[in-house]
Write a protein that holds these residues in place. Sequence first.
Motif: not given
Length: 641
Positions: A622-641
């Motif tokens: 959790r950073d100041t902008n949003r949550f990033h869920h990292f799982h099995r080599g990828s992130c929920s943000c789709g590398d757009y944050w």
Amino acid sequence: METPISLRFLSTSTAIPIASTSVLSSSEEEVFDLGSHIIQEKDYLRKSPNGGLRILDLIDQGFLEPDGKLYNQLLNKCTQLGKIKEGKLVHTHFMNSKYKHYMVIQNTVLNMYAKCNCLDDARDVFDKMPVKDMVTWTVMITGYSQNDKPEEALVLFPQMLRVELKPNHFTFSSLLKAAGTRTDEREGEQIHGYCLKYGYDLNVYVGSALVELYCRYDRMKEAHFVFDGLADKNEVSWNSLIAAHARKSEGDKALKLFQKMQRHDFKPTHFTYSSIFSACASTGSLEQGKWIHAHMVKSGLKLVAFIGNTLLDMYAKSGSFDDAIRVFDRLVKPDVVSWNSMLTAYAQHGLGVQTLEHFEKMMKTGIEPNSVTFLCVLTACSHGGLLEKGQHYFALMKNSNIEPDVSHYVTMVDLLGRAGQLDCALNFIKELPIEPTSAIWGALLGACRMHKNMELGAYAAEHVFELDPYNSGPHILLYNIYAAAGKWNEASKVRKFMKEIGVKKEPACSWVDIENYVHMFVANDENHPMQDEISKMWEKISEKIKEIGYVPDTSHVLLHVDEQEREVKLQYHSEKLALAFALLKTPPGSTIRIKKNIRVCGDCHSVFKFASLVVEREIILRDTNRFHHFHRGSCSCGDYW
């Protein structure tokens, strides 16, 4: 056989039937004892055909001989039920009776108007009363205080003292409530002095109001001093102190008070739990929040809407999105706040499409969206890169007669800027119906940093510095823009200017909760007692992720040093140290939750993707902008944050 619904008089056999349609339920039936007469009737406030009240018509027709007690009971029942129209009829009838000069009944009339938020009527009664007692003044002061008119309440107090009437604990409680909403703390201090003078400072109700007063002033030392001096405490005093610490995000202190409250045999209320959940939400303390939730369930308190909303918010801000959904699904009747809380959760976790689906579902339920609703939707579109959708919903908001505020404009600039539409973002700012704020220009500056547009970034920064010169964030963004472009001379000028005006950069830090303890890390941290173990763990992870393709991105080290030193600096960012520590202190397979006080850099984002694959764990950042869920080599943000 008795007539089931009638007026009966013990002194006469007369019985006058009344229609059974009633404004009261059977549980609200009341007995009026008029000396020789007893009225037992559950619809005595029922309107008569001529527009009056049936019971008043009976008086006018000579069937009843009223006394002051009847008027008092009727007025009190109107107050209790909030039936102001009926109350005005009783008031008019009373003023035409021989009892119109009875001050006790006049006070009851005054109380009815004050409690029903008819303050103009109340003041009219107050001003026309030839004689006033302490109750009269206190009712008027309380009416103003409870209906968000603190100045009017406070003005009455010296007038009350001038006619040599002594205030009581109700007077002081209302005055302290009024003073707590004012910016001038001297008003509250003066009321406190009068509490001492008249000996009410240790009264449990006045003491609780004093605790709340100093909490509102953010003067916790004085609040605790008053609280500790109370021999008798109540739920209000405990809740005021807990809520104040929760508002300051002092979750540990709020929790300690919560535990102490229970040891003194005070049962937590919905308000108590709501305050604790808010504290846990602010700090992202999931385990503590879960413990409090379990305690509430055990206590038997129902999951009413307002506490369900804070509980939902707590789970969402702690990164436990599935729990947030479960709480929302359990709400008996979600209100607009519930839906907004869920929309916020979707948006913060980068689930843009799901946010819009949830919004459409909300619309189908018939709940009207408000400005907060649209802010959530626009934020989701911005974080998800949904440019056209965001523009559509911004237009929909204006068509729904909801006027955009600064937050909506900031989000729209952010939406356009993140999508690379920097010129469109600038034109949007120039066409705003309001003067652009520092936050609006700051959103454009952040987009320029993202897309490395130095010229426009400097232009935006100039506007930010004019409006908010002492905020370190924009200065750092401009420095980063220059540094990324290799303009070290311009970058050094920004640093020099910051030093000249006394602006200091907030140090980047990350923290992780392990077994109810918060462990904080800064970049290149050498003071942690487990420094050696943390370094070895990070080196181990670094080697493994390099084997599967990780390459350090030294462009994120914005220092004028050589490449080798850049890579060294890069490896010990605070979130990487927090990750290494969490891997040492948590069981295999468990989810790791890390918080950071600034935006995560691109290299750390890449590291966490690779690490989630290597250690086979979900990592939630959790950073100041949003949550990033990292799982099995990828992130929920789709590398757009």
